[in-house]
Motif scaffolding. Structure first.
Motif, PDB file in Angstrom:
ATOM      1  N   LEU A  72       0.825  -1.210   0.000  1.00 48.64           N
ATOM      2  CA  LEU A  72       0.000   0.000   0.000  1.00 48.64           C
ATOM      3  C   LEU A  72       0.858   1.259   0.000  1.00 48.64           C
ATOM      4  O   LEU A  72       0.554   2.228  -0.692  1.00 48.64           O
ATOM      5  CB  LEU A  72      -0.946   0.007   1.198  1.00 48.64           C
ATOM      6  N   VAL A  73       1.933   1.245   0.759  1.00 49.55           N
ATOM      7  CA  VAL A  73       2.824   2.407   0.801  1.00 49.55           C
ATOM      8  C   VAL A  73       3.419   2.662  -0.580  1.00 49.55           C
ATOM      9  O   VAL A  73       3.462   3.805  -1.047  1.00 49.55           O
ATOM     10  CB  VAL A  73       3.932   2.226   1.866  1.00 49.55           C
ATOM     11  N   CYS A  74       3.859   1.599  -1.248  1.00 50.55           N
ATOM     12  CA  CYS A  74       4.403   1.742  -2.607  1.00 50.55           C
ATOM     13  C   CYS A  74       3.341   2.277  -3.555  1.00 50.55           C
ATOM     14  O   CYS A  74       3.616   3.164  -4.377  1.00 50.55           O
ATOM     15  CB  CYS A  74       4.945   0.416  -3.116  1.00 50.55           C
ATOM     16  N   HIS A  75       2.140   1.769  -3.435  1.00 46.73           N
ATOM     17  CA  HIS A  75       1.042   2.214  -4.297  1.00 46.73           C
ATOM     18  C   HIS A  75       0.721   3.681  -4.028  1.00 46.73           C
ATOM     19  O   HIS A  75       0.501   4.452  -4.962  1.00 46.73           O
ATOM     20  CB  HIS A  75      -0.184   1.336  -4.074  1.00 46.73           C
ATOM     21  N   ILE A  76       0.704   4.070  -2.766  1.00 48.30           N
ATOM     22  CA  ILE A  76       0.431   5.466  -2.413  1.00 48.30           C
ATOM     23  C   ILE A  76       1.503   6.373  -2.993  1.00 48.30           C
ATOM     24  O   ILE A  76       1.206   7.442  -3.534  1.00 48.30           O
ATOM     25  CB  ILE A  76       0.331   5.619  -0.876  1.00 48.30           C
ATOM     26  N   ASP A  77       2.766   5.950  -2.901  1.00 48.01           N
ATOM     27  CA  ASP A  77       3.856   6.747  -3.464  1.00 48.01           C
ATOM     28  C   ASP A  77       3.710   6.902  -4.974  1.00 48.01           C
ATOM     29  O   ASP A  77       3.931   7.987  -5.521  1.00 48.01           O
ATOM     30  CB  ASP A  77       5.208   6.131  -3.120  1.00 48.01           C
ATOM     31  N   GLU A  78       3.336   5.820  -5.650  1.00 50.18           N
ATOM     32  CA  GLU A  78       3.129   5.884  -7.098  1.00 50.18           C
ATOM     33  C   GLU A  78       1.995   6.840  -7.445  1.00 50.18           C
ATOM     34  O   GLU A  78       2.113   7.653  -8.369  1.00 50.18           O
ATOM     35  CB  GLU A  78       2.823   4.499  -7.656  1.00 50.18           C
ATOM     36  N   LEU A  79       0.902   6.748  -6.711  1.00 52.57           N
ATOM     37  CA  LEU A  79      -0.232   7.642  -6.960  1.00 52.57           C
ATOM     38  C   LEU A  79       0.148   9.095  -6.702  1.00 52.57           C
ATOM     39  O   LEU A  79      -0.208   9.986  -7.480  1.00 52.57           O
ATOM     40  CB  LEU A  79      -1.429   7.260  -6.086  1.00 52.57           C
ATOM     41  N   ARG A  80       0.869   9.329  -5.616  1.00 52.13           N
ATOM     42  CA  ARG A  80       1.298  10.690  -5.301  1.00 52.13           C
ATOM     43  C   ARG A  80       2.154  11.252  -6.433  1.00 52.13           C
ATOM     44  O   ARG A  80       1.971  12.395  -6.863  1.00 52.13           O
ATOM     45  CB  ARG A  80       2.086  10.721  -3.997  1.00 52.13           C
ATOM     46  N   THR A  85       2.747  14.939 -10.913  1.00 51.80           N
ATOM     47  CA  THR A  85       3.098  15.160 -12.311  1.00 51.80           C
ATOM     48  C   THR A  85       1.933  15.804 -13.055  1.00 51.80           C
ATOM     49  O   THR A  85       2.111  16.781 -13.798  1.00 51.80           O
ATOM     50  CB  THR A  85       3.483  13.824 -12.987  1.00 51.80           C
ATOM     51  N   ARG A  86       0.748  15.276 -12.840  1.00 52.73           N
ATOM     52  CA  ARG A  86      -0.447  15.839 -13.497  1.00 52.73           C
ATOM     53  C   ARG A  86      -0.709  17.259 -13.028  1.00 52.73           C
ATOM     54  O   ARG A  86      -1.060  18.128 -13.830  1.00 52.73           O
ATOM     55  CB  ARG A  86      -1.666  14.949 -13.213  1.00 52.73           C
ATOM     56  N   ARG A  91      -0.851  23.007 -14.087  1.00 50.96           N
ATOM     57  CA  ARG A  91      -0.410  24.340 -13.685  1.00 50.96           C
ATOM     58  C   ARG A  91       0.340  25.024 -14.825  1.00 50.96           C
ATOM     59  O   ARG A  91       0.132  26.217 -15.102  1.00 50.96           O
ATOM     60  CB  ARG A  91       0.469  24.227 -12.442  1.00 50.96           C
ATOM     61  N   ARG A  92       1.200  24.286 -15.513  1.00 50.25           N
ATOM     62  CA  ARG A  92       1.947  24.826 -16.642  1.00 50.25           C
ATOM     63  C   ARG A  92       0.986  25.229 -17.766  1.00 50.25           C
ATOM     64  O   ARG A  92       1.110  26.314 -18.343  1.00 50.25           O
ATOM     65  CB  ARG A  92       2.947  23.777 -17.126  1.00 50.25           C
ATOM     66  N   ASP A  93      -0.006  24.379 -18.054  1.00 51.90           N
ATOM     67  CA  ASP A  93      -0.985  24.692 -19.101  1.00 51.90           C
ATOM     68  C   ASP A  93      -1.804  25.925 -18.730  1.00 51.90           C
ATOM     69  O   ASP A  93      -2.087  26.772 -19.582  1.00 51.90           O
ATOM     70  CB  ASP A  93      -1.912  23.504 -19.353  1.00 51.90           C
ATOM     71  N   LEU A  94      -2.170  26.026 -17.466  1.00 50.92           N
ATOM     72  CA  LEU A  94      -2.940  27.183 -17.011  1.00 50.92           C
ATOM     73  C   LEU A  94      -2.118  28.458 -17.140  1.00 50.92           C
ATOM     74  O   LEU A  94      -2.626  29.496 -17.579  1.00 50.92           O
ATOM     75  CB  LEU A  94      -3.387  26.974 -15.562  1.00 50.92           C
ATOM     76  N   LEU A  95      -0.845  28.385 -16.785  1.00 48.45           N
ATOM     77  CA  LEU A  95       0.038  29.548 -16.909  1.00 48.45           C
ATOM     78  C   LEU A  95       0.157  29.973 -18.367  1.00 48.45           C
ATOM     79  O   LEU A  95       0.099  31.173 -18.687  1.00 48.45           O
ATOM     80  CB  LEU A  95       1.411  29.233 -16.322  1.00 48.45           C
TER      81      LEU A  95
END
Length: 121
Positions: A72-80, A85-86, A91-95
């Motif tokens: 679960l910790v590995c999965h949480i890190d991947e999701l984070r 990244t998204r 944020r870059r697109d909005l700027l």
């Protein structure tokens, strides 16, 4: 407005409570699954004494839950990482969009100003 804040706070509390209950139920499910697996393993070793069987069960459950936590910790890190990244991309697109709109506004206002100056002559 105050009622809106209260209902929002109650909704947030309700969501937190639902999340907590869901987490408890998932943890309980993992525990029961580990216990079933431990009992299956224990039944394959009929020569164990009661104390040994209980110890094997206990150790198996602890090891299985430790493995689940690490997964679960590995999965949480991947999701984070994926969310971060998204978020940076959005944020870059909005700027970029805001910069483009600002340029259009500046150019448009300069054009209108030039037109007003020419008409004023």
């Amino acid at each position: 407005m105050i009622n809106g804040r209260r209902s929002r706070a109650h909704a947030d509390e309700g969501l937190a409570l639902v999340g907590e209950a869901e987490g408890y139920l998932k943890a309980r499910t993992h525990y029961l699954e580990a216990r079933r697996e431990a009992e299956t393993l224990r039944s394959a070793m009929p020569w164990l004494t009661t104390a040994q069987a209980q110890e094997v069960t206990h150790h198996y459950i602890q090891q299985r839950l430790r493995h689940t936590r690490l997964t679960l910790v590995c999965h949480i890190d991947e999701l984070r990482e994926q969310y971060e990244t998204r978020y940076r991309q959005l944020r870059r697109d909005l700027l970029r969009t805001h910069a483009a709109v600002a340029c259009v506004v500046v150019v448009g206002s300069a054009g209108i100003n030039a037109a007003v100056c020419l008409l004023g002559r």
